[in-house]
Design a protein around this motif. Structure first.
Motif, short mmCIF file in Angstrom:
data_model
loop_
_atom_site.label_atom_id
_atom_site.label_comp_id
_atom_site.label_asym_id
_atom_site.label_seq_id
_atom_site.Cartn_x
_atom_site.Cartn_y
_atom_site.Cartn_z
N ILE A 23 53.31 132.60 -49.21
CA ILE A 23 52.05 132.48 -48.49
C ILE A 23 51.05 131.61 -49.24
CG2 ILE A 23 50.04 133.78 -47.63
CD1 ILE A 23 52.06 136.07 -46.96
N LEU A 24 50.91 131.82 -50.55
CA LEU A 24 49.96 130.99 -51.31
C LEU A 24 50.36 129.53 -51.30
CD1 LEU A 24 48.82 133.03 -54.44
CD2 LEU A 24 47.48 132.32 -52.46
N HIS A 25 51.64 129.25 -51.47
CA HIS A 25 52.07 127.84 -51.45
C HIS A 25 51.78 127.20 -50.10
CE1 HIS A 25 55.01 128.34 -55.07
NE2 HIS A 25 53.75 128.31 -55.43
N ALA A 26 51.98 127.96 -49.02
CA ALA A 26 51.69 127.42 -47.69
C ALA A 26 50.18 127.16 -47.54
CB ALA A 26 52.17 128.39 -46.61
N CYS A 27 49.36 128.09 -48.02
CA CYS A 27 47.91 127.92 -47.94
C CYS A 27 47.46 126.71 -48.76
CB CYS A 27 47.19 129.17 -48.44
SG CYS A 27 47.34 130.60 -47.36
N ILE A 28 48.01 126.57 -49.95
CA ILE A 28 47.63 125.45 -50.82
C ILE A 28 48.11 124.13 -50.23
CG2 ILE A 28 48.03 124.40 -53.09
CD1 ILE A 28 47.91 127.32 -54.21
N ARG A 29 49.31 124.12 -49.65
CA ARG A 29 49.82 122.90 -48.99
C ARG A 29 48.87 122.44 -47.89
NH1 ARG A 29 54.90 124.97 -49.32
NH2 ARG A 29 54.79 125.79 -47.24
N GLU A 30 48.29 123.40 -47.16
CA GLU A 30 47.35 123.04 -46.09
C GLU A 30 46.08 122.39 -46.64
OE1 GLU A 30 46.45 126.29 -43.46
OE2 GLU A 30 48.59 126.75 -43.17
N LEU A 31 45.72 122.72 -47.88
CA LEU A 31 44.52 122.14 -48.49
C LEU A 31 44.76 120.73 -49.03
CD1 LEU A 31 43.33 125.22 -50.62
CD2 LEU A 31 42.44 124.46 -48.40
N MET A 32 46.02 120.40 -49.25
CA MET A 32 46.37 119.10 -49.85
C MET A 32 46.06 117.95 -48.91
SD MET A 32 47.98 119.39 -52.83
CE MET A 32 48.46 120.82 -53.76
N PRO A 33 45.60 116.86 -49.48
CA PRO A 33 45.48 115.65 -48.65
C PRO A 33 46.87 115.26 -48.14
CG PRO A 33 44.54 115.31 -50.85
CD PRO A 33 45.21 116.64 -50.85
N ASN A 35 48.54 112.64 -48.24
CA ASN A 35 49.37 111.77 -49.07
C ASN A 35 49.70 112.39 -50.43
OD1 ASN A 35 46.83 111.66 -50.21
ND2 ASN A 35 46.91 109.48 -50.63
N LEU A 36 49.52 113.72 -50.57
CA LEU A 36 49.79 114.37 -51.86
C LEU A 36 50.69 115.57 -51.66
CD1 LEU A 36 48.83 114.13 -54.88
CD2 LEU A 36 47.24 115.97 -54.33
N THR A 37 51.76 115.65 -52.46
CA THR A 37 52.66 116.81 -52.40
C THR A 37 52.23 117.83 -53.45
OG1 THR A 37 54.23 115.97 -54.04
CG2 THR A 37 54.57 115.27 -51.74
N ALA A 38 52.76 119.03 -53.32
CA ALA A 38 52.46 120.09 -54.29
C ALA A 38 52.96 119.69 -55.68
CB ALA A 38 53.10 121.40 -53.85
N GLU A 104 39.02 112.84 -59.88
CA GLU A 104 38.18 113.34 -58.79
C GLU A 104 39.02 114.15 -57.80
OE1 GLU A 104 35.68 111.42 -55.10
OE2 GLU A 104 35.61 110.36 -57.03
N LEU A 105 40.21 113.67 -57.48
CA LEU A 105 41.09 114.38 -56.56
C LEU A 105 41.48 115.75 -57.12
CD1 LEU A 105 42.82 114.52 -53.99
CD2 LEU A 105 44.64 113.40 -55.30
N VAL A 106 41.85 115.80 -58.39
CA VAL A 106 42.23 117.08 -59.01
C VAL A 106 41.04 118.04 -58.99
CG1 VAL A 106 42.96 118.21 -61.15
CG2 VAL A 106 44.04 116.07 -60.45
N GLU A 107 39.87 117.55 -59.30
CA GLU A 107 38.67 118.40 -59.30
C GLU A 107 38.40 118.95 -57.91
OE1 GLU A 107 35.75 120.68 -60.66
OE2 GLU A 107 37.09 119.48 -61.94
N THR A 108 38.49 118.12 -56.91
CA THR A 108 38.28 118.55 -55.52
C THR A 108 39.31 119.60 -55.12
OG1 THR A 108 37.35 116.41 -54.91
CG2 THR A 108 38.19 117.76 -53.11
N MET A 109 40.56 119.37 -55.48
CA MET A 109 41.61 120.32 -55.14
C MET A 109 41.40 121.64 -55.87
SD MET A 109 43.49 119.34 -52.78
CE MET A 109 44.50 120.80 -52.94
N GLN A 110 40.99 121.59 -57.12
CA GLN A 110 40.76 122.83 -57.88
C GLN A 110 39.64 123.65 -57.25
OE1 GLN A 110 43.86 122.49 -59.17
NE2 GLN A 110 42.91 124.13 -60.29
N GLU A 111 38.60 122.98 -56.77
CA GLU A 111 37.51 123.69 -56.09
C GLU A 111 38.02 124.36 -54.82
OE1 GLU A 111 34.44 120.75 -55.54
OE2 GLU A 111 34.06 120.60 -57.70
N LYS A 112 38.84 123.65 -54.05
CA LYS A 112 39.39 124.21 -52.81
C LYS A 112 40.31 125.39 -53.11
CE LYS A 112 39.30 120.00 -49.99
NZ LYS A 112 40.14 119.03 -49.27
#
Length: 153
Positions: A23-33, A35-38, A104-112
């Motif tokens: 479930i967490l991986h699916a939720c995190i995948r939805e947050l990804m831009p 063009n970016l994989t897990a 910047e991308l990593v920081e944005t993803m960490q916030e999400k």
């Protein structure tokens, strides 16, 4: 621990770990831009934490072949998320670091991701949250020690 109780604990652990990861991986995948994989995100996070690293270090840390890392690194460099830096003393050594865009991308993803996880952690009271995290960190330490770790944290 008694054998039957140990079996029940293992079954409960496997079931809950599978559910949480799925479930967490699916939720995190939805947050990804788009063009970016897990896997790419994990590599970007690792590079951010280390500052500089080599492809060999990434392959060792993530338990994958160097050819897999080479392909991921190429994609990340093509997206201008990482850069290659030649070692001043040994031109055969190539370090990887984040570009400003990658950082910047990593920081944005960490916030999400933090926002997502906060939603779940808020279901625990403060003592439960501390106990859970301390126990989970203990499991991480045991895995590192038992499996040889090689710096995998």
């Amino acid at each position: 621990m008694e054998k039957q109780l140990l079996k029940q604990m293992i079954d409960r652990f496997e079931t809950s770990t599978f559910t949480v990861n799925r479930i967490l991986h699916a939720c995190i995948r939805e947050l990804m831009p788009e063009n970016l994989t897990a896997d790419q995100h994990s590599i970007l996070r690792y590079i951010r934490e280390r500052g500089l690293c080599t492809s060999s270090e990434l392959a060792d840390f993530f338990f994958v072949g160097k050819s897999s890392i080479t392909a991921i690194v190429k994609r990340l460099a093509d997206k201008n998320l990482i850069q290659r830096i030649l070692d001043d003393k040994d031109r055969r050594v190539i370090y990887l670091s984040l570009t400003a865009e990658g950082a910047e991308l990593v920081e944005t993803m960490q916030e999400k991701i933090a926002e997502l996880l906060t939603k779940f952690i808020n279901h625990f009271d403060e003592q439960e949250a501390h106990t859970f995290i301390e126990t989970y960190e203990k499991l991480a330490r045991i895995l590192i020690e038992e499996e040889g770790g090689k710096g995998r944290e």
